[in-house]
Write an enzyme that holds these catalytic residues in place. Structure first.
Site, PDB file in Angstrom:
ATOM      1  N   ARG A   1      18.218  57.769  31.333  1.00 34.76           N
ATOM      2  CA  ARG A   1      19.656  58.025  31.463  1.00 34.76           C
ATOM      3  C   ARG A   1      19.932  58.936  32.672  1.00 34.76           C
ATOM      4  NH1 ARG A   1      20.672  60.248  25.757  1.00 34.76           N
ATOM      5  NH2 ARG A   1      22.693  60.744  26.669  1.00 34.76           N
TER       6      ARG A   1
ATOM      7  N   ALA B   1      48.917  39.751  46.305  1.00 29.23           N
ATOM      8  CA  ALA B   1      50.043  40.145  45.454  1.00 29.23           C
ATOM      9  C   ALA B   1      50.161  39.299  44.195  1.00 29.23           C
ATOM     10  CB  ALA B   1      51.352  40.069  46.241  1.00 29.23           C
TER      11      ALA B   1
ATOM     12  N   ARG C   1      45.925  32.071  36.116  1.00 34.14           N
ATOM     13  CA  ARG C   1      44.886  31.203  35.567  1.00 34.14           C
ATOM     14  C   ARG C   1      43.638  31.972  35.141  1.00 34.14           C
ATOM     15  NH1 ARG C   1      45.411  27.166  40.616  1.00 34.14           N
ATOM     16  NH2 ARG C   1      46.337  29.058  41.494  1.00 34.14           N
TER      17      ARG C   1
ATOM     18  N   ARG D   1       3.243  75.066  12.258  1.00 35.13           N
ATOM     19  CA  ARG D   1       3.370  74.071  11.190  1.00 35.13           C
ATOM     20  C   ARG D   1       2.768  74.672   9.924  1.00 35.13           C
ATOM     21  NH1 ARG D   1      -1.465  70.662  13.940  1.00 35.13           N
ATOM     22  NH2 ARG D   1      -3.167  71.804  12.984  1.00 35.13           N
TER      23      ARG D   1
HETATM   24  C1  UD1 Z   1      46.730  28.677  49.018  1.00 36.08           C
HETATM   25  C2  UD1 Z   1      47.247  27.800  50.163  1.00 36.08           C
HETATM   26  C3  UD1 Z   1      46.467  26.487  50.150  1.00 36.08           C
HETATM   27  C4  UD1 Z   1      44.980  26.773  50.304  1.00 36.08           C
HETATM   28  C5  UD1 Z   1      44.498  27.765  49.219  1.00 36.08           C
HETATM   29  C6  UD1 Z   1      43.106  28.228  49.549  1.00 36.08           C
HETATM   30  C7  UD1 Z   1      49.615  28.251  50.597  1.00 36.08           C
HETATM   31  C8  UD1 Z   1      51.018  27.822  50.345  1.00 36.08           C
HETATM   32  N1  UD1 Z   1      48.648  27.549  49.985  1.00 36.08           N
HETATM   33  O1  UD1 Z   1      46.986  27.991  47.785  1.00 36.08           O
HETATM   34  O2  UD1 Z   1      46.897  25.665  51.229  1.00 36.08           O
HETATM   35  O3  UD1 Z   1      44.240  25.576  50.205  1.00 36.08           O
HETATM   36  O4  UD1 Z   1      45.342  28.945  49.206  1.00 36.08           O
HETATM   37  O5  UD1 Z   1      42.547  29.003  48.530  1.00 36.08           O
HETATM   38  O6  UD1 Z   1      49.409  29.178  51.348  1.00 36.08           O
HETATM   39  N2  UD1 Z   1      49.873  35.575  47.354  1.00 36.08           N
HETATM   40  C9  UD1 Z   1      50.666  36.663  47.645  1.00 36.08           C
HETATM   41  N3  UD1 Z   1      52.012  36.546  47.519  1.00 36.08           N
HETATM   42  C10 UD1 Z   1      52.610  35.397  47.154  1.00 36.08           C
HETATM   43  C11 UD1 Z   1      51.788  34.279  46.874  1.00 36.08           C
HETATM   44  C12 UD1 Z   1      50.426  34.383  46.992  1.00 36.08           C
HETATM   45  O7  UD1 Z   1      50.161  37.726  47.995  1.00 36.08           O
HETATM   46  O8  UD1 Z   1      53.836  35.394  47.076  1.00 36.08           O
HETATM   47  C13 UD1 Z   1      48.420  35.707  47.483  1.00 36.08           C
HETATM   48  C14 UD1 Z   1      47.677  35.519  46.176  1.00 36.08           C
HETATM   49  O9  UD1 Z   1      47.501  36.758  45.508  1.00 36.08           O
HETATM   50  C15 UD1 Z   1      46.352  34.937  46.636  1.00 36.08           C
HETATM   51  C16 UD1 Z   1      46.710  34.213  47.918  1.00 36.08           C
HETATM   52  O10 UD1 Z   1      47.958  34.705  48.339  1.00 36.08           O
HETATM   53  O11 UD1 Z   1      45.387  35.930  46.936  1.00 36.08           O
HETATM   54  C17 UD1 Z   1      46.786  32.709  47.726  1.00 36.08           C
HETATM   55  O12 UD1 Z   1      47.725  32.442  46.705  1.00 36.08           O
HETATM   56  P1  UD1 Z   1      47.447  31.352  45.590  1.00 36.08           P
HETATM   57  O13 UD1 Z   1      48.599  31.312  44.677  1.00 36.08           O
HETATM   58  O14 UD1 Z   1      46.105  31.511  45.031  1.00 36.08           O
HETATM   59  O15 UD1 Z   1      47.534  30.049  46.533  1.00 36.08           O
HETATM   60  P2  UD1 Z   1      46.859  28.664  46.301  1.00 36.08           P
HETATM   61  O16 UD1 Z   1      47.710  27.856  45.396  1.00 36.08           O
HETATM   62  O17 UD1 Z   1      45.445  28.819  45.931  1.00 36.08           O
HETATM   63 CA    CA Z   2      44.082  30.536  45.497  1.00 35.87          CA
END
Ligand code: UD1
Ligand code: CA
Length: 482
Positions: A341, A14, A19, A448
């Site tokens: 193609r 979600a 980044r 031709r």
């Molecule tokens: C998260 C973990 C961290 C782990 C890392 C591994 C948590 C709090 N942290 O951090 O411990 O080392 O992944 O990659 O779980 N997402 C949602 N809804 C939300 C928030 C996030 O669906 O409300 C999804 C994001 O789209 C993503 C995944 O969860 O696919 C991880 O979220 P992200 O924000 O990337 O977490 P990290 O900071 O990487």
């Molecule tokens: Ca992540």
């Protein structure tokens, strides 16, 4: 395997992925011909879960449409606001009706290198150890940004996961990180999620807090350390995206090489997950194999070739070529410098040579189009030869028309075939002909202007010129000199 069949796999997808600095949602960025979330869903499917739920939020419509299109059978749960990974899982469980008994596996949508085998091993450990939760961890060289695994100094048991932003300096020194992949007891997970708080640096419901909650309630918390930390690489920016692409590409090429394919320089070959090979295929440097491309036994492709959704027959040779949705027959020869193609079908032992472009064209067995030609909307029979610099004139400014050339034809160089037109079997055409009328089988078509020589023109019109002197000298030569 079926004994450990999870009740559900929840994929968290979600987040916006700020980044990435992109208009495209993070999980829809692609590596090796598949979206990030597509890689995760494919690995999750290997667990054969009863339910597969993807939590979508940011660009939910776009991500949902992508999943519906490519991964039929996946359900989506909508997380309107991204209040954290714990919140996201809570929403997924609500979508499933909240009474999930059995194992719930949670994976992040941004870890495309995770394999089905690793997920299976995690589910097996979880079941064998009778854990309430099992987290997949890994030792990484640089743990920056990841949640750290905190273990009891005396027993080594996992006590908590602390997010980078919330970690103390001592905790940040820990190299064992949370991969974001877990196996949970579904009921205990649902209960614990109700107790997760938001008093952390990000003000979010952390899924990772469930570990501490379950442990304090006296449940078994386990960890499974991944064999290869690179498998759990989470993609947060485009540097990591490129790194994941490189690693997956390397994995795919290693599989191909171990199955008998020669890859001359793996660092310069790009391959999609959907590419298939037969033994003794050879891939030369600078080659990209994309989509549903297949290399037949003993075929040789490259250097500097890009094939998309293209089938290369056994023993065919494809050099410095771009092809899209083409079929290249066994032992055919393509290039150097050919462009095939969509809808090009080259028969066995046929040839599309140098500076040849083809589109929607069917070329029969042993037929050759060796040099500098455009063949569009055409059918050519077997064992014919198309002279150099020929153009199949298929477009009248409004519609495309078809040209048919029979078998055993020899068409001259610099021919224009003005479609719709047909050249019968065994016919010949003269060089420089513009073929606008059908040519009956076995005839020679000449279309031709007649050549006219005006003798002495240079001496009269360009007297004293170098050309006139050369002509005069030529006139003085005896026949023996010539
Ligand atoms: C998260 C973990 C961290 C782990 C890392 C591994 C948590 C709090 N942290 O951090 O411990 O080392 O992944 O990659 O779980 N997402 C949602 N809804 C939300 C928030 C996030 O669906 O409300 C999804 C994001 O789209 C993503 C995944 O969860 O696919 C991880 O979220 P992200 O924000 O990337 O977490 P990290 O900071 O990487
Ligand atoms: Ca992540």
């Amino acid at each position: 395997m079926s004994a450990n069949r999870p009740a559900a796999v929840v994929v968290l997808a979600a987040g916006e992925g700020t980044r990435m600095k992109s208009k495209t949602p993070k999980v829809l960025h692609e590596i090796c011909g598949r979206s990030l979330v597509g890689h995760v869903v494919s690995a999750a499917r290997e667990l054969d879960p009863e339910h597969l739920v993807v939590v979508v939020g940011h660009a939910a419509e776009q991500v949902g449409a992508h999943l519906a299109d490519r991964y039929a059978g996946t359900r989506t749960a909508f997380q309107a606001e991204q209040n954290g990974t714990g919140h996201a899982v809570r929403i997924a469980l609500e979508e499933l009706g909240q009474s999930v008994s059995g194992t719930v596996v949670v994976v992040c949508g941004d870890t495309p290198l995770l394999s089905g085998a690793t997920l299976t091993a995690l589910a097996e450990t979880h079941a064998a150890d009778g854990n309430a939760v099992t987290v997949l961890t890994a030792e990484v060289p640089d743990a920056t940004g990841y949640g750290r695994i905190v273990r009891d100094a005396a027993t080594g048991a996992v006590t908590a996961i602390v997010e980078h932003k919330d970690a103390t300096a001592e905790q940040r020194a820990v190299r064992e990180i949370n991969s974001g992949v877990f196996a949970f007891d579904g009921q205990l997970l649902a209960d614990a999620l109700g107790k997760v708080r938001t008093d952390n640096s990000q003000g979010e419901e952390y899924l990772t807090d469930v570990l501490g909650i379950l442990r304090e309630a006296g449940h078994r918390v386990g960890a499974s350390v991944a064999g290869d930390h690179r498998e759990i690489l989470g993609i947060n920016n485009r540097v990591q995206l490129a790194e994941a692409r490189r690693l997956l590409n390397q994995r795919l090429l290693e599989q191909a090489m171990l199955a008998g394919v020669t890859v001359v320089d793996p660092t310069s070959v790009l391959v999609d997950v959907t590419v298939t090979f037969e033994p003794d295929a050879v891939v030369h440097p600078g080659t990209q194999l994309l989509g549903v491309t297949h290399l037949g036994e003993g075929s040789e492709v490259g250097p500097n070739t890009r094939l998309k959704d293209t089938a290369v027959g056994a023993g065919a040779r494809v050099d410095n070529t771009v092809a899209d949705r083409a079929e290249i027959g066994a032992e055919a020869s393509v290039g150097p410098y050919a462009y095939l193609r969509p809808g090009t079908r080259l028969g066995t032992k046929s040839k599309a040579g140098t500076y040849v472009e083809m589109k929607n064209a069917s070329i029969g067995e042993g037929t050759k189009v060796p040099h500098l030609s455009y063949v569009g909307d055409a059918t050519i029979g077997d064992f014919s030869n198309i002279g150099a610099a020929s153009v199949f004139v298929n477009y009248d400014g409004e519609a495309k028309h078809h040209t048919t050339i029979g078998s055993h034809c020899k068409t001259g160089s610099d021919n224009m075939f003005v479609a719709p037109v047909t050249v019968g079997d065994g016919a010949y055409t003269a060089a420089g002909s513009v073929i606008t009328k059908d040519v009956p089988a076995g005839s020679l078509a000449v279309a031709r202007g007649q050549q006219r020589n005006i003798e002495g023109w240079v001496a009269r019109k360009r007297p004293g010129s170098a050309a006139a002197q050369a002509a005069a000298a030529a006139a003085e030569k005896t026949p023996e000199d010539l």
